[in-house]
Design a protein around this motif. Sequence first.
Motif, PDB file in Angstrom:
ATOM      1  N   UNK A  91       0.811  -1.214   0.000  1.00  0.00           N
ATOM      2  CA  UNK A  91       0.000   0.000   0.000  1.00  0.00           C
ATOM      3  C   UNK A  91       0.840   1.257   0.000  1.00  0.00           C
ATOM      4  N   UNK A  92       2.044   1.191  -0.489  1.00  0.00           N
ATOM      5  CA  UNK A  92       2.815   2.422  -0.501  1.00  0.00           C
ATOM      6  C   UNK A  92       4.083   2.282  -1.297  1.00  0.00           C
ATOM      7  N   UNK A  93       4.736   3.381  -1.548  1.00  0.00           N
ATOM      8  CA  UNK A  93       5.983   3.380  -2.274  1.00  0.00           C
ATOM      9  C   UNK A  93       6.833   4.551  -1.844  1.00  0.00           C
ATOM     10  N   UNK A  94       7.869   4.802  -2.599  1.00  0.00           N
ATOM     11  CA  UNK A  94       8.764   5.897  -2.250  1.00  0.00           C
ATOM     12  C   UNK A  94       8.066   7.249  -2.309  1.00  0.00           C
ATOM     13  N   UNK A 190       6.785   4.906 -10.249  1.00  0.00           N
ATOM     14  CA  UNK A 190       7.183   5.814 -11.324  1.00  0.00           C
ATOM     15  C   UNK A 190       7.602   5.060 -12.583  1.00  0.00           C
ATOM     16  N   UNK A 191       8.157   3.868 -12.411  1.00  0.00           N
ATOM     17  CA  UNK A 191       8.615   3.080 -13.545  1.00  0.00           C
ATOM     18  C   UNK A 191       7.639   1.937 -13.800  1.00  0.00           C
ATOM     19  N   UNK A 192       7.667   1.434 -15.028  1.00  0.00           N
ATOM     20  CA  UNK A 192       6.780   0.330 -15.363  1.00  0.00           C
ATOM     21  C   UNK A 192       5.345   0.798 -15.537  1.00  0.00           C
ATOM     22  N   UNK A 194       2.197   2.228 -13.880  1.00  0.00           N
ATOM     23  CA  UNK A 194       1.750   2.883 -12.642  1.00  0.00           C
ATOM     24  C   UNK A 194       0.359   2.422 -12.240  1.00  0.00           C
ATOM     25  N   UNK A 195       0.114   2.383 -10.944  1.00  0.00           N
ATOM     26  CA  UNK A 195      -1.183   1.972 -10.411  1.00  0.00           C
ATOM     27  C   UNK A 195      -1.940   3.123  -9.777  1.00  0.00           C
ATOM     28  N   UNK A 196      -1.214   4.206  -9.420  1.00  0.00           N
ATOM     29  CA  UNK A 196      -1.855   5.325  -8.726  1.00  0.00           C
ATOM     30  C   UNK A 196      -1.362   6.632  -9.320  1.00  0.00           C
ATOM     31  N   UNK A 197      -2.274   7.570  -9.477  1.00  0.00           N
ATOM     32  CA  UNK A 197      -1.935   8.932  -9.908  1.00  0.00           C
ATOM     33  C   UNK A 197      -2.305   9.873  -8.770  1.00  0.00           C
ATOM     34  N   UNK A 198      -1.384  10.747  -8.382  1.00  0.00           N
ATOM     35  CA  UNK A 198      -1.606  11.582  -7.210  1.00  0.00           C
ATOM     36  C   UNK A 198      -1.018  12.965  -7.426  1.00  0.00           C
ATOM     37  N   UNK A 199      -1.354  13.885  -6.525  1.00  0.00           N
ATOM     38  CA  UNK A 199      -0.762  15.218  -6.503  1.00  0.00           C
ATOM     39  C   UNK A 199      -0.096  15.408  -5.150  1.00  0.00           C
TER      40      UNK A 199
END
Length: 316
Positions: A91-94, A190-192, A194-199
């Motif tokens: 449920x998270x990334x960098x 960011x690579x490959x 993406x599953x989520x788009x955010x601001x």
Amino acid sequence: MKIKKTNRPPRPASTPASAPASEPGALRRTVAEAQAAAPRRDRPAGQSAAGQGSAGQGAGNKTAGNKGAGSRGAKPARPAGRPDARPARDTGGRDGSRPAPDDGHQPAGTQRLFFALKVPANLVGPLREAQRKLRGNWRRVDADQLHVTLAYLPAVPVDRVDDLKRLGVTLMQDLAPMQVSLRGTGYYPNEGSPRVWFVKVEAEGLPELAQALRDGIHALGLETDEQPFKGHITLARKKGPAPRVPPLTFTHGWQAGGAVLYRSILRKTGPIHETASSFRFRAPLPTTPDPLAPDLLTPDSAPDTPPAEPAVTDPQ
């Protein structure tokens, strides 16, 4: 500001007792005081300090003695009190984004909860305008579900929710409203694909509040996700092939006057967030001195005054 992740209860800060509660050190001290006022309770049955269930290990030993338990292909027993796919692990990334798990698994007697800032209605228009640029299998987040996650708890026993409410009141009642600013958009990963788009969002004191909440949650014997905090608002989640939107930059913002403890309920159409409790930032905003106040005027900037007339004396 880089935040060092920790799973240990915070040490009391050495700042003077008179320091404002909105300072990072005071937040740490407040967590320690809350922990002392409400002693640590035992973790849920079957859950150890490392987040693994000792009851599940015992069940596995018992199963080993049953017929066929040691045969090839037998699946090891999972620890009790944990879902088949733990939400916090994926449920998270960098970038700090947290795609909502859609496996639907939830330990019995627990709830998904998270502390967050709610996005005000006056920002819905610009964000919805950005969402209209999406094409393909992007699932847009509804306007009433937009938020900034501060701390996510994947499995909270129902009888511990009140402890989280008290923690929220303790940490936030002495904070002043925060000025939150929107920045640029991004993707997770960011690579490959993406599953989520955010601001991204930024606010002075926001990372410190998020860390203080996590420290307080750990002091209560509860678990949070293991990702470093990165302020963001999730705009959409991808459910199939879909193109990316070129980077966007916002110049909008708002003054956050409080935070919310949400209850997250998973649906096939996406997660639904219900308010479990809300907290106000009750401290007054810092006052800015009036540059035209008389006591702040320099001699050069003092208003012109007519010179005093010479005294008239009696010629006698």
